[in-house]
Design a protein around this motif. Structure first.
Motif, PDB file in Angstrom:
ATOM      1  N   GLU A   8       0.835  -1.206   0.000  1.00 47.35           N
ATOM      2  CA  GLU A   8       0.000   0.000   0.000  1.00 47.35           C
ATOM      3  C   GLU A   8       0.865   1.249   0.000  1.00 47.35           C
ATOM      4  OE1 GLU A   8      -4.018  -1.616   2.245  1.00 47.35           O
ATOM      5  OE2 GLU A   8      -2.352  -0.905   3.482  1.00 47.35           O
ATOM      6  N   GLU A  46     -10.007   6.797  -0.932  1.00 51.38           N
ATOM      7  CA  GLU A  46     -11.217   6.197  -1.499  1.00 51.38           C
ATOM      8  C   GLU A  46     -11.888   7.156  -2.483  1.00 51.38           C
ATOM      9  OE1 GLU A  46     -15.167   3.760  -0.025  1.00 51.38           O
ATOM     10  OE2 GLU A  46     -14.065   4.958   1.442  1.00 51.38           O
ATOM     11  N   LYS A  47     -11.895   8.421  -2.147  1.00 51.12           N
ATOM     12  CA  LYS A  47     -12.437   9.442  -3.059  1.00 51.12           C
ATOM     13  C   LYS A  47     -11.649   9.442  -4.377  1.00 51.12           C
ATOM     14  CE  LYS A  47     -13.373  14.408  -2.987  1.00 51.12           C
ATOM     15  NZ  LYS A  47     -13.146  15.657  -2.286  1.00 51.12           N
ATOM     16  N   HIS A  60      -9.925   6.930  -5.568  1.00 46.93           N
ATOM     17  CA  HIS A  60     -10.217   5.653  -6.229  1.00 46.93           C
ATOM     18  C   HIS A  60     -11.505   5.757  -7.050  1.00 46.93           C
ATOM     19  CE1 HIS A  60     -10.620   1.306  -6.774  1.00 46.93           C
ATOM     20  NE2 HIS A  60     -11.879   1.454  -6.409  1.00 46.93           N
ATOM     21  N   ARG A  61     -12.520   6.330  -6.440  1.00 51.92           N
ATOM     22  CA  ARG A  61     -13.811   6.475  -7.137  1.00 51.92           C
ATOM     23  C   ARG A  61     -13.699   7.378  -8.362  1.00 51.92           C
ATOM     24  NH1 ARG A  61     -17.715   6.622  -1.853  1.00 51.92           N
ATOM     25  NH2 ARG A  61     -17.553   4.402  -1.451  1.00 51.92           N
ATOM     26  N   THR A  79      -6.565   6.161  -8.604  1.00 52.06           N
ATOM     27  CA  THR A  79      -5.712   5.129  -8.006  1.00 52.06           C
ATOM     28  C   THR A  79      -6.464   3.807  -7.985  1.00 52.06           C
ATOM     29  OG1 THR A  79      -4.389   4.488  -6.066  1.00 52.06           O
ATOM     30  CG2 THR A  79      -6.423   5.700  -5.632  1.00 52.06           C
ATOM     31  N   GLU A  80      -5.688   2.723  -8.065  1.00 48.73           N
ATOM     32  CA  GLU A  80      -6.274   1.376  -7.967  1.00 48.73           C
ATOM     33  C   GLU A  80      -6.637   1.047  -6.518  1.00 48.73           C
ATOM     34  OE1 GLU A  80      -6.191  -1.490 -10.350  1.00 48.73           O
ATOM     35  OE2 GLU A  80      -6.039  -0.009 -11.940  1.00 48.73           O
ATOM     36  N   LEU A  81      -5.930   1.660  -5.573  1.00 50.08           N
ATOM     37  CA  LEU A  81      -6.125   1.360  -4.154  1.00 50.08           C
ATOM     38  C   LEU A  81      -7.462   1.914  -3.678  1.00 50.08           C
ATOM     39  CD1 LEU A  81      -4.886   0.188  -1.540  1.00 50.08           C
ATOM     40  CD2 LEU A  81      -3.875   2.444  -1.139  1.00 50.08           C
ATOM     41  N   LEU A  82      -8.298   1.041  -3.133  1.00 49.02           N
ATOM     42  CA  LEU A  82      -9.600   1.477  -2.618  1.00 49.02           C
ATOM     43  C   LEU A  82      -9.420   2.361  -1.391  1.00 49.02           C
ATOM     44  CD1 LEU A  82     -12.688   1.396  -2.494  1.00 49.02           C
ATOM     45  CD2 LEU A  82     -12.495  -0.746  -1.237  1.00 49.02           C
ATOM     46  N   LYS A  83      -8.676   1.876  -0.437  1.00 52.43           N
ATOM     47  CA  LYS A  83      -8.275   2.565   0.800  1.00 52.43           C
ATOM     48  C   LYS A  83      -7.399   1.575   1.537  1.00 52.43           C
ATOM     49  CE  LYS A  83     -12.647   2.565   2.717  1.00 52.43           C
ATOM     50  NZ  LYS A  83     -13.625   2.894   3.747  1.00 52.43           N
ATOM     51  N   HIS A 104     -10.444  -0.406   5.819  1.00 49.35           N
ATOM     52  CA  HIS A 104     -11.570  -1.143   5.254  1.00 49.35           C
ATOM     53  C   HIS A 104     -12.030  -2.236   6.210  1.00 49.35           C
ATOM     54  CE1 HIS A 104     -13.232  -2.988   1.233  1.00 49.35           C
ATOM     55  NE2 HIS A 104     -14.183  -2.487   1.984  1.00 49.35           N
ATOM     56  N   ARG A 109     -12.069  -8.999   0.114  1.00 57.35           N
ATOM     57  CA  ARG A 109     -10.907  -8.340  -0.493  1.00 57.35           C
ATOM     58  C   ARG A 109      -9.612  -8.954   0.016  1.00 57.35           C
ATOM     59  NH1 ARG A 109      -9.287  -2.062   0.894  1.00 57.35           N
ATOM     60  NH2 ARG A 109      -7.192  -2.142   0.007  1.00 57.35           N
TER      61      ARG A 109
END
Length: 193
Positions: free
Chosen positions: A43, A105-106, A108-109, A113-117, A122, A169
């Motif tokens: 990460e 996360e914002k 990512h949406r 970035t590929e990283l969700l959070k 999470h 995940r």
């Protein structure tokens, strides 16, 4: 504890009810605590690679803090955690309508970035510890999550079910199905005795 493949499961994940209530807690877990969010090595690398694309999705205080040093630091134990702004909010925390949310996360949406959070965020309120070669999943009780426990109790949702997406995940869909089966068998046996 129960075991599902190479993962030990704290019984609190089955018996404690939990559903985040952001209206009540205002996302306090992004602002409270002694350190920032724990980060895996991969990460750290992902954030470092995508940092320029993530920065527009966080607030100015976070950007300033990162510009003064870095987005992460190592603990005395050698673990990576996110930096905090003035010892409070995570550098990636942003306020949205008075509620703290994750800027990663914002991003990512928005496709930045590929990283969700961070997986530690999470998975919360689950904390992961290593026990030999096994992961041990523990329920972390924190007073700021009292509204989440009340909400979870009202909805009858245990921690492990609330965190289905995060657990999937981490360990995969078939592992989560096995966790469901193990949990149901344990709870059924407990209700009989």
């Amino acid at each position: 504890m129960l075991r599902v493949r190479n993962v030990l499961i704290d019984l609190g994940l089955l018996s404690t009810h939990f559903v985040c209530d952001l209206v009540a807690c205002r996302g306090a877990c992004c602002e409270e605590g002694d350190l920032g969010a724990p980060l895996l090595n991969e990460e750290v690398q992902c954030i470092r690679n995508d940092l320029t694309a993530i920065l527009p999705h966080i607030n100015q205080n976070g950007r300033d803090c990162i510009a003064e040093g870095d987005f992460c630091e190592q603990t005395e134990e050698g673990e990576w955690v996110t930096q905090t702004v003035g010892g409070k909010a995570c550098v990636f925390a942003v306020q949205d309508g008075g509620i703290w949310k994750c800027g990663i996360e914002k991003a990512h949406r928005a496709g930045a970035t590929e990283l969700l959070k961070p997986i530690s965020c999470h998975l919360y309120p689950i904390r992961v510890e290593k026990v030999g070669s096994l992961d041990a999943l523990y329920y972390h009780k924190w007073s700021i999550c009292t509204p989440a426990c009340s909400c979870g109790t009202a909805l009858k949702v245990p921690v492990y079910q609330f965190l289905k997406a995060a657990l999937t995940r981490c360990y995969g869909a078939s592992w989560y199905e096995e966790l469901e089966e193990t949990a149901q068998a344990y709870l059924q046996q407990r209700s009989i005795t």
